[in-house]
Scaffold this active site. Structure first.
Site, mmCIF file in Angstrom:
data_model
loop_
_atom_site.group_PDB
_atom_site.id
_atom_site.type_symbol
_atom_site.label_atom_id
_atom_site.label_comp_id
_atom_site.label_asym_id
_atom_site.label_seq_id
_atom_site.Cartn_x
_atom_site.Cartn_y
_atom_site.Cartn_z
ATOM 1 N N TYR A 1 0.796 -1.238 0.000
ATOM 2 C CA TYR A 1 0.000 0.000 0.000
ATOM 3 C C TYR A 1 0.830 1.290 0.000
ATOM 4 C CZ TYR A 1 -4.459 -2.274 -0.248
ATOM 5 O OH TYR A 1 -5.534 -2.987 -0.717
ATOM 6 N N GLU B 1 -9.316 -6.580 3.577
ATOM 7 C CA GLU B 1 -8.603 -7.703 2.957
ATOM 8 C C GLU B 1 -8.080 -8.700 3.997
ATOM 9 O OE1 GLU B 1 -5.953 -5.670 0.175
ATOM 10 O OE2 GLU B 1 -7.713 -4.956 -0.909
HETATM 11 C C1 HEM Z 1 -6.425 2.081 -1.802
HETATM 12 C C2 HEM Z 1 -5.654 1.559 -2.738
HETATM 13 C C3 HEM Z 1 -6.176 0.758 -3.903
HETATM 14 C C4 HEM Z 1 -7.298 0.926 -4.657
HETATM 15 C C5 HEM Z 1 -8.365 2.004 -4.512
HETATM 16 C C6 HEM Z 1 -7.298 -0.130 -5.658
HETATM 17 C C7 HEM Z 1 -8.283 -0.319 -6.614
HETATM 18 C C8 HEM Z 1 -8.331 -1.341 -7.513
HETATM 19 C C9 HEM Z 1 -9.398 -1.584 -8.463
HETATM 20 C C10 HEM Z 1 -10.646 -0.721 -8.623
HETATM 21 C C11 HEM Z 1 -9.090 -2.681 -9.162
HETATM 22 C C12 HEM Z 1 -9.919 -3.359 -10.259
HETATM 23 C C13 HEM Z 1 -10.675 -4.469 -9.585
HETATM 24 C C14 HEM Z 1 -11.445 -5.387 -10.494
HETATM 25 O O1 HEM Z 1 -11.535 -5.122 -11.692
HETATM 26 O O2 HEM Z 1 -11.976 -6.365 -9.956
HETATM 27 C C15 HEM Z 1 -7.836 -3.155 -8.663
HETATM 28 C C16 HEM Z 1 -7.178 -4.257 -9.145
HETATM 29 C C17 HEM Z 1 -5.888 -4.588 -8.826
HETATM 30 N N1 HEM Z 1 -5.124 -4.003 -7.847
HETATM 31 FE FE1 HEM Z 1 -5.675 -2.500 -6.653
HETATM 32 N N2 HEM Z 1 -6.193 -0.902 -5.488
HETATM 33 C C18 HEM Z 1 -5.475 -0.401 -4.439
HETATM 34 C C19 HEM Z 1 -4.285 -0.891 -3.960
HETATM 35 C C20 HEM Z 1 -3.539 -1.869 -4.567
HETATM 36 C C21 HEM Z 1 -2.220 -2.293 -4.132
HETATM 37 C C22 HEM Z 1 -1.482 -1.746 -2.910
HETATM 38 C C23 HEM Z 1 -1.800 -3.242 -5.009
HETATM 39 C C24 HEM Z 1 -0.465 -3.974 -5.009
HETATM 40 C C25 HEM Z 1 0.562 -3.537 -5.666
HETATM 41 C C26 HEM Z 1 -2.854 -3.420 -5.985
HETATM 42 C C27 HEM Z 1 -2.835 -4.317 -7.033
HETATM 43 C C28 HEM Z 1 -3.887 -4.604 -7.862
HETATM 44 C C29 HEM Z 1 -3.854 -5.626 -8.899
HETATM 45 C C30 HEM Z 1 -2.654 -6.505 -9.229
HETATM 46 C C31 HEM Z 1 -5.098 -5.628 -9.515
HETATM 47 C C32 HEM Z 1 -5.583 -6.487 -10.678
HETATM 48 C C33 HEM Z 1 -5.412 -5.687 -11.925
HETATM 49 C C34 HEM Z 1 -5.041 -6.512 -13.137
HETATM 50 O O3 HEM Z 1 -5.618 -7.577 -13.342
HETATM 51 O O4 HEM Z 1 -4.147 -6.039 -13.853
HETATM 52 N N3 HEM Z 1 -3.894 -2.581 -5.675
HETATM 53 N N4 HEM Z 1 -7.397 -2.330 -7.652
#
Ligand code: HEM
Length: 145
Positions: free
Chosen positions: A95, A137
Site C-alpha cells: 500500500y 482484505e
Molecule cells: C487504496 C488503494 C487501492 C485501490 C483504490 C485499488 C483499486 C483497484 C481496483 C478498482 C481494481 C480493479 C478491480 C477489479 O476489476 O476487480 C484493482 C485491481 C488490482 N489491484 Fe488494486 N487498489 C489499491 C491498492 C492496490 C495495491 C497496494 C496493489 C499492489 C501492488 C494493488 C494491485 C492490484 C492488482 C494486481 C489488480 C488487478 C489488476 C489486473 O488484473 O491487472 N492494488 N485495484
C-alpha cells in the site's frame, strides 16, 4: 480520523481528479512499474494496453474520495476489489508503494493546482483509505484459511 480541513481539501479536488482521472492513473502505473518493478508481475498487462484497468483504478480513487467522511459506505465496493486483491496476493506492505506513486501522479497531472496542501491532504486521505482496504482484505485472507 481526518480533520475537517483535510476532508474539505480532498473533496474540493474531486472535480479536477474526475477530469484527469485517467491521466493520473496512467502516470501512476508508469511510476509504480519503474520504481517497483517487483509488483509488475501481479498486473495483467493486456488490460493496461486496452485501458480497462486505468479506468477502474481512477474510479476507485473517486469513489473513495466521495466517501471520505464515511468509508463504511464504500464497504461493499471495497470488498469486491478486495477479493481481486487477495486472489493476487496484494499485501499491506504494497500500500505505501501505491500511495507514493499516486501522490507523484496527482502532482504531475494537476501541475500548479497541486499545492503542498493538496498533496499533503491526499497523502492523509490515502492513508485512511489504505487502512480501510487493508482491514477488509485481512478478513478475506482470514476467511480463506
Ligand atoms: C487504496 C488503494 C487501492 C485501490 C483504490 C485499488 C483499486 C483497484 C481496483 C478498482 C481494481 C480493479 C478491480 C477489479 O476489476 O476487480 C484493482 C485491481 C488490482 N489491484 Fe488494486 N487498489 C489499491 C491498492 C492496490 C495495491 C497496494 C496493489 C499492489 C501492488 C494493488 C494491485 C492490484 C492488482 C494486481 C489488480 C488487478 C489488476 C489486473 O488484473 O491487472 N492494488 N485495484
Amino acid at each position: 480520523m481526518l480533520d475537517t480541513q483535510t476532508k474539505e481539501i480532498v473533496k474540493s479536488t474531486i472535480r479536477a481528479l474526475k477530469q484527469y482521472g485517467e491521466d493520473i492513473t496512467k502516470v501512476f502505473y508508469r511510476e509504480l512499474f519503474s520504481r517497483y518493478p517487483q509488483v509488475q508481475g501481479m498486473f495483467d498487462m493486456e488490460k493496461q494496453k486496452n485501458g480497462k484497468q486505468p479506468k477502474a483504478l481512477a474510479m476507485a480513487i473517486l469513489n473513495a474520495a466521495n466517501n471520505i467522511d464515511n468509508l463504511e459506505k464504500s464497504r461493499a465496493f471495497v470488498e469486491n476489489i478486495g477479493k481481486t486483491h487477495v486472489r493476487l496476493n496484494v499485501a499491506p506492505e504494497h500500500y505505501p508503494l501505491v500511495g507514493e506513486c499516486l501522490l507523484v501522479a496527482i502532482k504531475e497531472v494537476l501541475g500548479e493546482a497541486a499545492s503542498d496542501e493538496v498533496i499533503e491532504a491526499w497523502g492523509k486521505a490515502y492513508g485512511e483509505i489504505a487502512e480501510f482496504y487493508i482491514k477488509v482484505e485481512e478478513k478475506i485472507y482470514q476467511a480463506r484459511k
